[in-house]
Write a protein that holds these residues in place. Structure first.
Motif, PDB file in Angstrom:
ATOM      1  N   SER A 222      10.491  -2.395 -37.828  1.00 32.88           N
ATOM      2  CA  SER A 222      11.387  -3.281 -36.901  1.00 32.88           C
ATOM      3  C   SER A 222      10.563  -4.107 -36.088  1.00 32.88           C
ATOM      4  N   VAL A 223      11.195  -5.138 -35.553  1.00 31.28           N
ATOM      5  CA  VAL A 223      10.277  -5.960 -34.519  1.00 31.28           C
ATOM      6  C   VAL A 223      11.423  -6.544 -33.504  1.00 31.28           C
ATOM      7  N   GLU A 224      10.734  -6.600 -32.219  1.00 30.54           N
ATOM      8  CA  GLU A 224      11.568  -7.081 -31.058  1.00 30.54           C
ATOM      9  C   GLU A 224      10.881  -8.376 -30.425  1.00 30.54           C
ATOM     10  N   GLY A 225      11.721  -8.870 -29.714  1.00 28.55           N
ATOM     11  CA  GLY A 225      11.185 -10.279 -29.193  1.00 28.55           C
ATOM     12  C   GLY A 225      10.043 -10.516 -28.500  1.00 28.55           C
ATOM     13  N   ARG A 226       9.657  -9.502 -27.945  1.00 26.77           N
ATOM     14  CA  ARG A 226       8.264  -9.501 -27.295  1.00 26.77           C
ATOM     15  C   ARG A 226       7.206  -9.246 -28.034  1.00 26.77           C
ATOM     16  N   GLY A 227       7.317  -8.884 -29.378  1.00 25.38           N
ATOM     17  CA  GLY A 227       6.460  -8.624 -30.448  1.00 25.38           C
ATOM     18  C   GLY A 227       5.939  -7.257 -30.950  1.00 25.38           C
ATOM     19  N   ASN A 228       6.661  -6.440 -30.171  1.00 25.71           N
ATOM     20  CA  ASN A 228       6.580  -5.014 -30.675  1.00 25.71           C
ATOM     21  C   ASN A 228       6.869  -4.524 -32.135  1.00 25.71           C
ATOM     22  N   ILE A 229       5.905  -3.909 -32.770  1.00 21.94           N
ATOM     23  CA  ILE A 229       6.479  -3.538 -34.190  1.00 21.94           C
ATOM     24  C   ILE A 229       6.866  -1.927 -34.322  1.00 21.94           C
ATOM     25  N   ILE A 230       7.769  -1.481 -34.546  1.00 21.75           N
ATOM     26  CA  ILE A 230       8.065  -0.239 -34.581  1.00 21.75           C
ATOM     27  C   ILE A 230       8.417   0.108 -35.897  1.00 21.75           C
ATOM     28  N   LYS A 231       7.877   1.467 -36.325  1.00 21.92           N
ATOM     29  CA  LYS A 231       7.731   2.012 -37.562  1.00 21.92           C
ATOM     30  C   LYS A 231       8.922   3.239 -37.599  1.00 21.92           C
ATOM     31  N   HIS A 232       9.789   3.378 -38.646  1.00 18.39           N
ATOM     32  CA  HIS A 232      10.710   4.313 -38.841  1.00 18.39           C
ATOM     33  C   HIS A 232      10.282   5.031 -40.229  1.00 18.39           C
ATOM     34  N   ASP A 233      10.417   6.512 -40.071  1.00 18.86           N
ATOM     35  CA  ASP A 233      10.443   7.464 -41.334  1.00 18.86           C
ATOM     36  C   ASP A 233      11.609   7.552 -41.879  1.00 18.86           C
ATOM     37  N   LEU A 234      11.823   6.779 -43.019  1.00 21.33           N
ATOM     38  CA  LEU A 234      13.117   6.901 -43.854  1.00 21.33           C
ATOM     39  C   LEU A 234      13.458   7.992 -44.690  1.00 21.33           C
ATOM     40  N   SER A 235      12.077   8.808 -44.825  1.00 21.42           N
ATOM     41  CA  SER A 235      12.309  10.108 -45.706  1.00 21.42           C
ATOM     42  C   SER A 235      13.106  11.221 -44.980  1.00 21.42           C
ATOM     43  N   ALA A 236      13.336  10.907 -43.957  1.00 25.60           N
ATOM     44  CA  ALA A 236      14.126  11.873 -42.945  1.00 25.60           C
ATOM     45  C   ALA A 236      15.549  11.232 -42.742  1.00 25.60           C
ATOM     46  N   PHE A 237      16.105  10.231 -43.466  1.00 24.34           N
ATOM     47  CA  PHE A 237      17.406   9.778 -43.227  1.00 24.34           C
ATOM     48  C   PHE A 237      18.463  10.803 -43.352  1.00 24.34           C
ATOM     49  N   LEU A 238      19.175  10.749 -42.107  1.00 18.99           N
ATOM     50  CA  LEU A 238      20.322  11.810 -41.912  1.00 18.99           C
ATOM     51  C   LEU A 238      19.987  13.094 -41.548  1.00 18.99           C
ATOM     52  N   THR A 239      18.559  13.493 -41.220  1.00 17.06           N
ATOM     53  CA  THR A 239      18.052  14.710 -40.700  1.00 17.06           C
ATOM     54  C   THR A 239      17.378  14.553 -39.152  1.00 17.06           C
ATOM     55  N   LEU A 241      15.856  11.435 -38.202  1.00 12.37           N
ATOM     56  CA  LEU A 241      15.499   9.972 -38.258  1.00 12.37           C
ATOM     57  C   LEU A 241      14.892   9.618 -36.803  1.00 12.37           C
ATOM     58  N   VAL A 242      13.632   9.601 -36.590  1.00 10.35           N
ATOM     59  CA  VAL A 242      13.282   9.434 -35.067  1.00 10.35           C
ATOM     60  C   VAL A 242      12.088   8.081 -35.349  1.00 10.35           C
ATOM     61  N   PRO A 243      12.176   7.048 -34.956  1.00 11.06           N
ATOM     62  CA  PRO A 243      11.073   6.123 -35.169  1.00 11.06           C
ATOM     63  C   PRO A 243       9.903   6.822 -34.264  1.00 11.06           C
ATOM     64  N   THR A 244       8.684   6.089 -34.955  1.00  7.58           N
ATOM     65  CA  THR A 244       7.433   6.576 -34.058  1.00  7.58           C
ATOM     66  C   THR A 244       7.214   5.569 -32.945  1.00  7.58           C
ATOM     67  N   ARG A 245       6.284   5.886 -32.180  1.00  6.79           N
ATOM     68  CA  ARG A 245       5.762   5.099 -30.940  1.00  6.79           C
ATOM     69  C   ARG A 245       5.645   3.738 -31.577  1.00  6.79           C
ATOM     70  N   ARG A 246       5.632   2.960 -30.672  1.00  5.10           N
ATOM     71  CA  ARG A 246       5.361   1.366 -31.119  1.00  5.10           C
ATOM     72  C   ARG A 246       3.901   1.455 -32.038  1.00  5.10           C
ATOM     73  N   ILE A 247       3.980   0.770 -32.925  1.00 11.14           N
ATOM     74  CA  ILE A 247       2.372   0.765 -33.687  1.00 11.14           C
ATOM     75  C   ILE A 247       1.515  -0.420 -33.488  1.00 11.14           C
ATOM     76  N   SER A 248       2.369  -1.464 -32.849  1.00 13.15           N
ATOM     77  CA  SER A 248       1.298  -2.694 -32.461  1.00 13.15           C
ATOM     78  C   SER A 248       2.237  -3.550 -31.574  1.00 13.15           C
ATOM     79  N   ILE A 249       1.397  -4.472 -31.206  1.00 12.97           N
ATOM     80  CA  ILE A 249       2.247  -5.798 -30.472  1.00 12.97           C
ATOM     81  C   ILE A 249       1.348  -7.063 -31.023  1.00 12.97           C
ATOM     82  N   LEU A 250       2.178  -7.881 -31.483  1.00 17.46           N
ATOM     83  CA  LEU A 250       1.544  -9.213 -31.705  1.00 17.46           C
ATOM     84  C   LEU A 250       1.069 -10.071 -30.715  1.00 17.46           C
ATOM     85  N   ASP A 251       0.814 -11.026 -30.899  1.00 13.34           N
ATOM     86  CA  ASP A 251       0.414 -12.071 -29.832  1.00 13.34           C
ATOM     87  C   ASP A 251       1.574 -12.402 -28.952  1.00 13.34           C
ATOM     88  N   THR A 252       1.470 -11.986 -27.578  1.00 16.00           N
ATOM     89  CA  THR A 252       2.504 -11.870 -26.776  1.00 16.00           C
ATOM     90  C   THR A 252       3.320 -13.074 -26.557  1.00 16.00           C
TER      91      THR A 252
END
Length: 326
Positions: A222-239, A241-252
């Motif tokens: 997922s991405v948000e308006g300030r450029g943060n990219i967030i990763k989600h482990d979907l193998s844990a769906f319904l158990t 499901l917690v996104p990892t910490r922000r994995i990167s930021i694009l050009d601000t």
């Protein structure tokens, strides 16, 4: 012409774009405009489209289709229109969808469809009073609200991945992602996860604007308006499901509004309107906390990406609706 959205229809090998009251047909190899036609006469805002096989469906998006004045509101833009993309002509108006949802056309209501996707033979969309699923060929018997009623929602993106049979919805107001089990739409299980930016660069509120799914590693991005990219482990769906910490930021200055996974090469694409660039990276090889390479440049306010069988095009809000990403 600027576009609100574009999709690829493999049955006719064309890219179909929409902007307000107008639909456009593009060559899938060159991105050149081939034809255009109005789908309604009264919508004044953006629109949304989805395809089930060779059938194209289009509906008004957001609040601007509401006419100002006394009730009743007589507007074909409040309905879903079935459109023939080959002849570029209206097939029919599916009025039963709005009738069964029970839109309240008061001056305070928000009628119309904000986002719509095709999942198998169903249309899945959300409107002012919640999320809905329906078979457009049998509306009365199939219309339902999987997972219950939602209210006060502000979804910004709606996606579906057939390989993992999952749908994802970005929700801006509550800073969350909702994932749905798409294998049983009428009684779909779902899991909502909240996300708070662990590395805020300022005091502005987090707002998810786009999400996608990579089958290669069963992860959501997922991405948000300030450029943060967030990763989600979907193998844990319904158990768990917690996104990892922000994995990167694009050009601000990037201000992305969408993120898409290519069915061609599995890369993740992020169009950034403010900088007129598109990032593309391999989600499997991607290392956390690194800016994902040098973006493609030379675009005109790219807001989305559409993929054909062999190519990727930026969907633009500029003078030219499509531009190939190369």
């Amino acid at each position: 012409m600027p576009l609100d959205q574009a999709i690829y229809m493999s049955g006719i090998d064309k890219i179909i774009g929409v902007r307000g009251r107008w639909l456009y047909k593009f060559n899938s190899s060159t991105g050149e405009l081939e034809d255009s036609s109005q789908w309604c006469t009264s919508a004044n805002g953006v629109a949304t489209i989805a395809a089930i096989g060779s059938d194209l469906y289009v509906a008004g998006l957001a609040t601007s289709i509401r006419r100002v004045g006394p009730t009743p509101y007589e507007s074909d833009a409040t309905e879903v229109v079935k459109f023939n993309a080959s002849t570029m002509a209206i097939d029919s108006v599916i009025s039963d969808i709005a009738d069964n949802i029970g839109f309240n056309y008061s001056s305070a209501s928000i009628p119309g469809f904000r986002n719509m996707i095709a999942v198998g033979s169903y249309l899945f969309f959300w409107s002012a009073n919640g999320l809905w699923v329906v078979d457009p060929t049998n509306v009365v018997a199939t219309i339902a609200q999987p997972g219950g009623t939602f209210s006060n929602i502000s979804f910004s993106d709606t996606i579906y991945n057939s390989g993992l049979a999952l749908m994802g919805f970005c929700e801006q107001k509550n800073h969350s992602i909702t994932w749905y089990d798409a294998s049983d739409l009428s009684t779909a299980s779902y899991s909502t996860e909240g996300y708070n930016d662990p590395n805020p660069s300022d005091s502005s509120a987090f707002a998810m604007v786009g999400t996608t799914i990579s089958e290669a590693n069963s992860c959501g991005y997922s991405v948000e308006g300030r450029g943060n990219i967030i990763k989600h482990d979907l193998s844990a769906f319904l158990t768990t499901l917690v996104p990892t910490r922000r994995i990167s930021i694009l050009d601000t200055d990037a201000t992305p509004v969408r993120i898409k996974c290519s069915p061609i090469d599995g890369k993740i694409y992020v169009p950034c309107g403010r900088t007129n660039t598109v990032y593309a990276f391999d989600p499997v090889a991607y290392a956390s906390d690194e800016t994902p390479g040098t973006p493609f440049s030379g675009f005109d306010d790219p807001i989305d990406v559409v993929f054909t069988a062999t190519k990727a095009f930026a969907v633009q809000n500029g003078r030219i609706g499509l531009k190939e990403i190369v």
